[in-house]
Design an enzyme around this catalytic site. Structure first.
Site: not given
Ligand SMILES: Cc1cc2nc3c(=O)[nH]c(=O)nc-3n(C[C@H](O)[C@H](O)[C@H](O)COP(=O)(O)O)c2cc1C
Ligand SMILES: O=C(O)C(=O)c1ccccc1
Length: 400
Positions: A76, A105, A127, A129, A155, A164, A275, A299, A354
């Protein structure tokens, strides 16, 4: 489409804006775990075996009642519109062309019902959240059931966004601009909350929501300092702004505990797959709570800088689970040979992250399809060349 993994990445970098590239390629902090996820594959080396009659090979496998042509699923990935304007539509077309299951996702750019239509009868896993708003959780679960999800992937490692640095320094937070929130804006429960916010009076201060998401707050602060005019406050229509503010309010919660999973178990009959596990002790608790599968993942190094490489977490978790439920793996798969190493260490299947997004950025559905086909071709060759005919024949004896 380049077959060399680093060439694939650099070609995608050239095709993407610098913000989109930083968001997709980037990870937490000094990117130490991003780097470790791939370099740690070098700790494991395969020992090929000869004269094993590998003339006919079969990569097929079955997980959660889903038949797959190879032990591979699409991870996802949120905000795919950063890579291609048609986002999930293109990914779904590639999944359909190859039969490889797609994980959809919660942060998608296209509503799950539209993706499901594109997928035809290709397997799909939704997936989740876990939103702060329970009516949204319930609604997402019902929608996932209605689109024929084969499992619910929960997840756990992203109840807050990691630190990040590359996004912070660019002042770039896609969902603050309304990207990657299509599951929410297409959701009746979410729309109800947006409507309430609009009646309560627009111009509601966005900060209370952001305060719950420290990295979002930092990003907005950074944007305000270095890139005035780019932050949330700049969204044009009152409605779009209210949607983004509502999303930031409800995105996720950090107060969940293991017992909360029992509520989800009661909510749905779908297989539940967790996950984001890296600790054997958490794998044991997952078993205790009766989940149907786990995904060993960090992740893609996007959450905790300095966390162990995901492939290094795999063997002890496989030992803890001891074959009782499927163990999937992601974070660092860049080639078919990497997939073989994960299988040899005991994974039942892997998720591609990716690399398929790079294919998407380069050539839409055809790019995603080429990346999938390259992965499977190299896996098939490597499997035969180490002396195995099937996924079931792989094991730790393949590793030196
Ligand atoms: C741009 C991007 C967005 C992501 N969005 C999600 C997401 O919405 N939900 C999720 O569970 N994982 C998400 N992930 C994590 C992936 O599912 C997967 O765990 C990760 O990409 C694996 O690492 P790798 O791509 O380096 O192999 C995302 C990853 C990337 C790169
Ligand atoms: O970027 C991510 O890794 C991710 O999972 C995510 C989480 C929230 C919103 C968008 C993407």
């Amino acid at each position: 489409m380049p077959t060399e993994p680093s060439e694939l990445a650099s070609a995608a970098q050239r095709a993407m804006s610098k913000e989109a590239w930083a968001y997709v390629d980037g990870g937490a902090g000094q990117q130490r775990t991003v780097a470790a996820n791939t370099s740690a594959f070098d700790h494991y080396r395969l020992v090929p075996r000869m004269l094993a009659n590998v003339e006919s090979r079969d990569l097929r496998t079955t997980l959660f009642g889903v038949d797959m042509p190879a032990p591979l699923m699409l991870a996802p990935v949120g905000v795919l519109e950063l890579a291609h304007p048609r986002a999930e539509h293109e990914v779904a077309a590639a999944a359909r062309a190859t039969g490889i299951p797609m994980m959809i996702s919660t942060q998608a750019s296209v509503p799950m019902e539209d993706v499901a239509r594109d997928l035809g009868d290709t397997p799909r896993l939704y997936q989740l959240y876990w939103s702060r708003d329970e009516s949204i959780v319930e609604s997402f679960v019902r929608r996932a059931e209605a689109i024929g999800s084969d499992a619910l992937v929960v997840t756990l490692d992203t109840h807050m966004l990691g630190w990040r640095t590359r996004d912070l320094d660019l002042g770039y937070l896609p969902f603050a601009r309304g990207l990657g929130i299509a599951q929410y804006t297409s959701d009746p429960a979410f729309r109800e909350l947006v409507a309430q916010r609009l009646t309560a009076g627009s111009g509601t201060d966005v900060r209370p929501g952001l305060r719950e998401i420290p990295s979002a707050l930092a990003a907005v602060a950074s944007m305000a300092r270095h890139h005035p005019g780019k932050a949330v406050d700049n969204l044009r229509s009152g409605h779009a702004r209210a949607a983004v503010e509502t999303f930031l309010d409800v995105f996720s919660r950090s107060d969940l505990i293991w017992d909360d999973l029992d509520r989800l178990r009661e909510m749905t009959d779908l297989p539940i797959v967790l996950k984001g596990l890296q600790a054997p002790e958490d794998a044991r608790r997952a078993l205790e709570h009766g989940v149907d599968g786990i995904i060993v993942s960090n992740h893609g190094g996007r959450q905790v800088d300095g966390a162990i490489a995901s492939i290094d977490a795999l063997p002890s978790i496989v030992d803890e689970i001891d074959g009782r439920i499927p163990v999937l793996f992601d974070s660092g798969i860049r080639s078919g040979a990497d997939i073989l190493k994960a299988l040899a260490l005991g994974a039942d299947a892997v998720l591609l992250g990716r690399p398929y997004v790079y294919g998407l950025a380069l050539a839409g559905a055809a790019g995603v399809q080429a990346v999938i086909e390259h992965m499977i071709a190299e896996l098939d060759l490597s499997l035969g060349l180490v002396g195995c005919r099937s996924v079931g024949e792989t094991g730790r004896e393949l590793l030196g």
